[in-house]
Design an enzyme around this catalytic site. Structure first.
Site, PDB file in Angstrom:
ATOM      1  CG  ASP A 160      -0.385  -3.844  -0.150  1.00 44.94           C
ATOM      2  OD1 ASP A 160      -0.299  -2.612  -0.341  1.00 44.94           O
ATOM      3  OD2 ASP A 160      -0.617  -4.645  -1.064  1.00 44.94           O
ATOM      4  CG  ASP A 204      -3.941  -2.724   0.861  1.00 50.62           C
ATOM      5  OD1 ASP A 204      -4.577  -2.020   0.058  1.00 50.62           O
ATOM      6  OD2 ASP A 204      -3.823  -3.947   0.763  1.00 50.62           O
ATOM      7  NE  ARG A 241       3.488  -9.093 -10.078  1.00 48.71           N
ATOM      8  CZ  ARG A 241       4.792  -9.115 -10.350  1.00 48.71           C
ATOM      9  NH1 ARG A 241       5.264  -9.996 -11.200  1.00 48.71           N
ATOM     10  NH2 ARG A 241       5.622  -8.292  -9.756  1.00 48.71           N
TER      11      ARG A 241
HETATM   12  N1  URA Z   1       4.730  -4.458  -1.971  1.00 49.99           N
HETATM   13  C1  URA Z   1       4.315  -4.192  -0.716  1.00 49.99           C
HETATM   14  O1  URA Z   1       3.566  -3.247  -0.489  1.00 49.99           O
HETATM   15  N2  URA Z   1       4.755  -4.979   0.277  1.00 49.99           N
HETATM   16  C2  URA Z   1       5.597  -6.019   0.092  1.00 49.99           C
HETATM   17  O2  URA Z   1       5.972  -6.699   1.047  1.00 49.99           O
HETATM   18  C3  URA Z   1       6.009  -6.280  -1.234  1.00 49.99           C
HETATM   19  C4  URA Z   1       5.561  -5.481  -2.238  1.00 49.99           C
END
Ligand code: URA
Length: 209
Positions: A200, A203, A104
């Site tokens: 995430d 992660d 982004r």
């Molecule tokens: N990407 C992710 O890994 N988690 C989210 O909640 C939104 C985008």
């Protein structure tokens, strides 16, 4: 919207609950993402055409069916989409795999392509884009556009968890793209994370936080 498909199979729902749990560690999270992807792939590939063949069994000759060779390609969006690859490869070992990397832009907040690699005949293939999370839908819209520019005619999106606003926006922009997900959450938080979501996905998959 008729191009959104939500899976309500009990096994899928159960596994997503385990994925959401903040106490689920990296190893189990990765295994669960693979299992959910495999279960979803079973349905996403339901319309693959078959052809008639004959096969010799130990007893006689059977009139049977095989998949008619429609060319498939899965395209994980880096990096969280990688967690969905193995589950699908387990079902379709010969599937071709392309990759799309997007980041982004800090100023414009628009997704920017930093990497892509596809089979040469990608335009002749049915493509399933893999991205476990649909938040705003911006990066998936960019991924669909990249593939359409390459001449791909048949595109599906396979996701696990979607925010309603993101999936509906995406479905509206691309009415010819079927979008499959396992659950829709209603909210996005101010940081564009799905709320309650699962955090995430990249992660949690790769243990980077
Ligand atoms: N990407 C992710 O890994 N988690 C989210 O909640 C939104 C985008």
């Amino acid at each position: 919207m008729k191009n959104i498909f939500v899976f309500d199979h009990p096994l899928i729902q159960h596994k997503i609950t385990l994925m959401r749990d903040k106490n689920t560690g990296t190893k189990e999270f990765r295994e669960l993402m693979g299992e959910v992807s495999m279960l979803m792939a079973y349905e996403v590939t339901r319309d693959l055409p078959l052809k008639d063949v004959q096969v010799e069994t130990p007893i006689g000759v059977a009139n049977a069916k095989v998949i008619s060779g429609k060319k498939l390609c899965i395209v994980p969006v880096l990096r969280a989409g990688l967690g969905m690859v193995e589950g699908i490869q387990n079902l379709i070992p010969s599937v071709k795999i392309g990759h799309i990397g997007l980041y982004r832009d800090h100023d414009t907040l628009e997704p920017v392509e930093y990497y892509s690699k596809f089979p040469e005949d990608i335009h002749e293939r049915e493509v399933i884009i893999l991205e476990p999370m649909i938040a705003s839908g911006g990066s998936l819209a960019a991924a669909v556009s990249i593939l359409k520019k390459r001449g791909v005619k048949h595109i599906k999106i396979m996701s696990i968890l979607a925010a309603r606003s993101g999936i509906e926006k995406l479905a509206g922009i691309f009415p010819d793209v079927n979008i499959y997900c396992a659950h829709i959450d209603e909210k996005l938080n101010k940081d564009c994370y799905i709320d309650p979501g699962l955090g995430d996905a990249g992660d949690r998959l790769f243990g980077t936080k």
